[in-house]
Design an enzyme around this catalytic site. Structure first.
Site, PDB file in Angstrom:
ATOM      1  N   ALA A  62       0.834  -1.206   0.000  1.00  0.00           N
ATOM      2  CA  ALA A  62       0.000   0.000   0.000  1.00  0.00           C
ATOM      3  C   ALA A  62       0.863   1.247   0.000  1.00  0.00           C
ATOM      4  CB  ALA A  62      -0.909   0.008   1.243  1.00  0.00           C
ATOM      5  N   TYR A 127      -5.651   9.669   0.813  1.00  0.00           N
ATOM      6  CA  TYR A 127      -5.290   8.296   1.193  1.00  0.00           C
ATOM      7  C   TYR A 127      -6.545   7.478   1.482  1.00  0.00           C
ATOM      8  CZ  TYR A 127      -3.820   4.548   4.398  1.00  0.00           C
ATOM      9  OH  TYR A 127      -3.653   3.332   5.029  1.00  0.00           O
ATOM     10  N   LYS A 131      -7.953   4.208  -0.532  1.00  0.00           N
ATOM     11  CA  LYS A 131      -8.160   2.903   0.115  1.00  0.00           C
ATOM     12  C   LYS A 131      -9.613   2.447  -0.043  1.00  0.00           C
ATOM     13  CE  LYS A 131      -5.592   0.789   2.336  1.00  0.00           C
ATOM     14  NZ  LYS A 131      -4.627  -0.295   1.992  1.00  0.00           N
TER      15      LYS A 131
END
Ligand SMILES: NC(=O)c1ccc[n+]([C@@H]2O[C@H](COP(=O)([O-])OP(=O)(O)OC[C@H]3O[C@@H](n4cnc5c(N)ncnc54)[C@H](OP(=O)(O)O)[C@@H]3O)[C@@H](O)[C@H]2O)c1
Length: 302
Positions: A62, A127, A131
């Site tokens: 990630a 972010y 995700k």
């Protein structure tokens, strides 16, 4: 026949802990570095799957630099959404389930009690948005997907809040720490154990309940509360003088990415489905502090 579990992002905090676990006989963990398997590169993914033929995938790779993601939105979406989509699709073609790790930052923090899996995500930074896009892409590409949201990940490795506080403790007499963001500090090794149990089930039980789960250590605190806990532990274990910890507000410590003020996660669903009951965050943090102390001790004697 050996079943291979492919772990991406194996050099990260959770990846290191996955590699330290004992796995049952007949299971082999393969954890390639980014140079061997770049999850954002379709050729790299296809080649790796045809060479290794994994029976299950755990995706830990990630883009985790929350502030940097604000100015590199495309990079964050590439690693956190497009890459996971490629992996989930490759896993589906190989008839393998995928266990994908996500974050509390999919929520906006306006709740006043721990978020459940059925609560509406609404990220407040790039972010979190990347995700969330990853969760949706993984679920769409592979019906045998389990998404585990976790939070405030801590370990004795890589960069994290504990290591930052310990560094500050040896250089600053006073530290200022945000007290109006609350969450659940969570040990990377506890996440690894939870992922191992889920993976085991996903590979062996056709009736696995696929979908989204929350896993964090039990209890909640603020970053300030966590810092106080770290310094108290250090004082109780013979650490030199502790810094004074001043509570500040988020407004006093502006960052490029907005953070949710409250991102505690409810873990009852993972307990019901997999029998995974997290221990209190204090126990988990103390274990990491002990590990760091013994690493430091070994360094002194090396
Ligand atoms: N850290 C937290 O507080 C936190 C909170 C909530 C959720 N999570 C989630 O938990 C999971 C694990 O986090 P972590 O703290 O273990 O992360 P980490 O320590 O930052 O590790 C991430 C790993 O992913 C690798 N990676 C990045 N892009 C890649 C790519 N394109 N191909 C292959 N590998 C790539 C990195 O490689 P390099 O070593 O080359 O950088 C690194 O080894 C992630 O899904 C993260 O979003 C983390």
């Amino acid at each position: 026949m050996t079943q291979k579990v492919l772990v991406t992002g194996g050099a990260g905090q959770v990846g290191i802990e996955i590699s330290r676990l004992e796995w049952p006989g007949g299971v082999e963990v393969v954890a390639p570095g980014r140079d061997e398997l770049d999850i954002t590169n379709a050729n790299s993914v296809a080649r790796y799957f045809s060479d290794v033929r994994p029976a299950c995938v755990i995706n830990l790779a990630a883009y985790t630099a929350v502030d940097k993601a604000e100015e590199d939105v495309a990079g964050a979406f590439l690693a956190n959404a497009q890459g996971p989509a490629l992996l989930a699709e490759a896993a589906r073609r190989a008839d393998a389930p995928i266990v994908h790790v996500s974050t509390d930052y999919v929520f906006d923090g306006s709740a006043t009690q721990p978020y459940r899996e059925c609560d509406r995500p609404h990220p407040v930074n790039a972010y979190g948005a990347s995700k969330l896009a990853g969760e949706l892409a993984v679920g769409a590409a592979n019906p045998r997907a389990i998404i585990v949201r976790t939070a405030w990940v801590l370990s004795a490795h890589r960069t994290n809040f504990i290591k930052t506080m310990l560094r500050l403790a040896s250089t600053s007499p006073e530290v200022r720490v945000v007290d109006d963001q609350r969450g659940c500090p969570t040990s990377a090794s506890d996440i690894a154990l939870a992922l191992q149990r889920i993976t085991d089930r996903a590979m062996s039980d056709a009736a696995t309940a696929w979908g989204v789960y929350h896993f964090v250590n039990a209890g909640e605190t603020s970053w300030h509360g966590l810092a106080e806990h770290i310094f108290s532990w250090r004082a109780a274990h013979g650490g030199a003088q502790q810094p004074r910890v001043h509570p500040i507000t988020t407004a006093d410590y502006p960052t490029p990415a907005r953070r949710p003020h409250y991102s505690c996660l409810d873990t009852s669903r993972i307990a019901e489905a997999f029998g995974i009951v997290p221990r209190p965050w204090q126990q988990a943090v103390d274990e990491i502090l002990s590990e760091l102390a013994s690493i430091e001790e070994q360094g002194r004697h090396a």
